[in-house]
Design an enzyme around this catalytic site. Structure first.
Site, PDB file in Angstrom:
ATOM      1  N   GLY A 239     130.416  21.085  42.855  1.00  9.48           N
ATOM      2  CA  GLY A 239     130.556  21.328  41.429  1.00  9.48           C
ATOM      3  C   GLY A 239     131.347  20.232  40.739  1.00  9.48           C
ATOM      4  O   GLY A 239     132.194  19.582  41.348  1.00  9.48           O
TER       5      GLY A 239
ATOM      6  N   HIS B  71     127.709  31.235  51.427  1.00  7.81           N
ATOM      7  CA  HIS B  71     128.411  30.031  50.979  1.00  7.81           C
ATOM      8  C   HIS B  71     129.838  30.387  50.549  1.00  7.81           C
ATOM      9  O   HIS B  71     130.132  30.449  49.358  1.00  7.81           O
ATOM     10  CB  HIS B  71     127.621  29.407  49.822  1.00  7.81           C
ATOM     11  CG  HIS B  71     128.194  28.145  49.261  1.00  7.81           C
ATOM     12  ND1 HIS B  71     129.145  27.372  49.905  1.00  7.81           N
ATOM     13  CD2 HIS B  71     127.943  27.499  48.078  1.00  7.81           C
ATOM     14  CE1 HIS B  71     129.449  26.331  49.152  1.00  7.81           C
ATOM     15  NE2 HIS B  71     128.743  26.385  48.047  1.00  7.81           N
TER      16      HIS B  71
ATOM     17  N   CYS C 102     133.265  22.859  46.565  1.00  8.35           N
ATOM     18  CA  CYS C 102     132.350  23.273  47.638  1.00  8.35           C
ATOM     19  C   CYS C 102     132.433  22.372  48.856  1.00  8.35           C
ATOM     20  O   CYS C 102     132.034  22.772  49.957  1.00  8.35           O
ATOM     21  CB  CYS C 102     130.909  23.297  47.133  1.00  8.35           C
ATOM     22  SG  CYS C 102     130.627  24.460  45.793  1.00  8.35           S
TER      23      CYS C 102
END
Length: 396
Positions: A385, A353, A94
């Site tokens: 993550g 996202h 991310c």
């Protein structure tokens, strides 16, 4: 070796509208999305010879489909930049888009580059299913396909089970730790949608969003300004039967791309433009994988300390909203932070996202907000993550 560290400026930042999963941008390849923002960025700075770009850094979290084979280099070629311009793809899940910005800024600061493009891209709609090679040739039985859209897959059995819980269960764990109830999460999500809708209505995104030609999408596709506490309350928990995390207080699955133009003093003169902001510092940290949502907490503290700044100095803070519970958990650990400066134009719960693009979107949004304010300190941060946090401080 360089004798001094160079200042790094953000000249411009652009992004696509963010499409929903299976939505308006689902027919566009990720390498084309990346090429689109690279081309748009260069076109907005006509005084800059594209051959002056020393490198293109792009974040990409999945990279298993049409974004394989170094999507940054593919974007350079598809955008029509000179073949002499290289490109490198980075993956910090991310945080990939922000990692690209950090790496590009570092190269400029050290004198390895004068002009660089940094960004990120993700098409979660087009993320493929993958098939592992069998352990032996010519298997007679059925084989399993793994979705590469989001989350753990093909997990190493040596990983402890408590580390490999789903992302949503990780958000539930943060909610447990900080006693964040369903009502608070829904209220946070609702505020994100309302702020995003208001920002679009006021034209605050007009200067950074560049629609994809041929696609009828002019605004982020997941904003639901009609949401109410009652509609959110009707949604069922997704990850635990008695849980608090729902589709309404979680970020959606998305498609999109973003890019920034970074330069040193010499590169700035070549653009003929006034910069939006200057990059001051960054930090990355690790945390237990199942508590990934709290990853930004320490990273933000370190980045601010390296910049010689505190929460009191912040004009704006773009904190990625992977989940309402995760964002509220971070805010609970920053009691000295004024929540009014956090995501003033809405966050990922509303905007979306698109994994590899989100960090570049955050950094670009901070730069534009600082330019609009005329001065100040801004911060961009994400949870990541597998348990990491990444933060970037910008100033004007």
């Amino acid at each position: 070796m360089p004798t001094s560290i160079r200042d790094v400026y953000v000249v411009d930042a652009v992004r696509t509208p963010i499409g929903k999963f299976g939505g308006a941008l689902s027919g566009v390849r990720p390498d084309d999305l990346a090429a689109h923002v690279v081309r748009a960025l260069i076109d907005r700075t006509p005084d800059l010879d594209p051959a002056r770009v020393d490198d293109v850094y792009f974040g990409d979290a999945n990279g298993a489909g049409e974004d394989n084979r170094d999507v940054a280099r593919m974007a350079v070629l598809l955008a029509g930049l000179p073949v002499s311009v290289p490109g490198v793809t980075v993956n910090r899940l991310c945080g990939s888009g922000l990692e690209a910005v950090v790496q590009a800024a570092r190269a400029i600061a050290l004198g390895d580059a004068s002009v660089a493009v940094a960004g990120g891209v993700e098409s979660m709609s087009r993320a493929p299913y993958v098939l592992q090679k069998p352990e032996r040739a010519f298997p007679a039985g059925h084989q399993q396909l793994h979705s590469t859209t989001l989350g753990w897959r093909m997990t190493n059995p040596a990983m402890p089970a408590e580390w490999t819980v789903s992302l949503g269960e990780g958000a539930e764990l943060v909610a447990d730790r900080h006693k964040i109830g369903r009502e608070a999460q829904d209220a946070f999500a609702l505020a994100s949608h309302h702020k995003a809708a208001a920002a679009w209505a006021e034209g605050l995104y007009d200067g950074e969003v560049v629609p994809y030609e041929g696609v009828a999408l002019l605004r982020d596709e997941c904003i639901r300004e009609s949401s109410t506490p009652e509609t959110l309350a009707k949604l069922k928990p997704v990850f635990r039967p008695d849980g608090t995390v729902t589709a309404g207080n979680s970020s959606p699955l998305n498609d999109g791309a973003a890019a920034l133009l970074l330069v040193d003093e010499e590169g700035l003169r070549a653009t003929g433009r006034e910069p939006l902001a200057r990059i001051r510092s960054s930090a990355v940290t690790g945390i237990e994988p199942q508590l990934f949502g709290l990853g930004p907490v320490e990273a933000v503290g370190r980045a601010l300390a390296r910049a010689g700044r505190t929460f009191d100095d912040l004009t704006t803070f773009e904190l990625n909203e992977a989940f309402a519970a995760q964002s509220l958990g971070c805010l609970a650990e920053w009691p000295q932070l004024d929540p009014a400066v956090v995501n003033p134009r809405g966050g990922a719960l509303a905007l979306g996202h698109p994994l590899g693009a989100s960090g570049a979107r955050l950094a670009g949004s901070v730069a534009h907000q600082l330019a609009a304010a005329g001065s100040g300190t801004g911060l961009a941060a994400l949870c990541i993550g597998v348990g990491q946090g990444l933060a970037l401080v910008l100033e004007r």
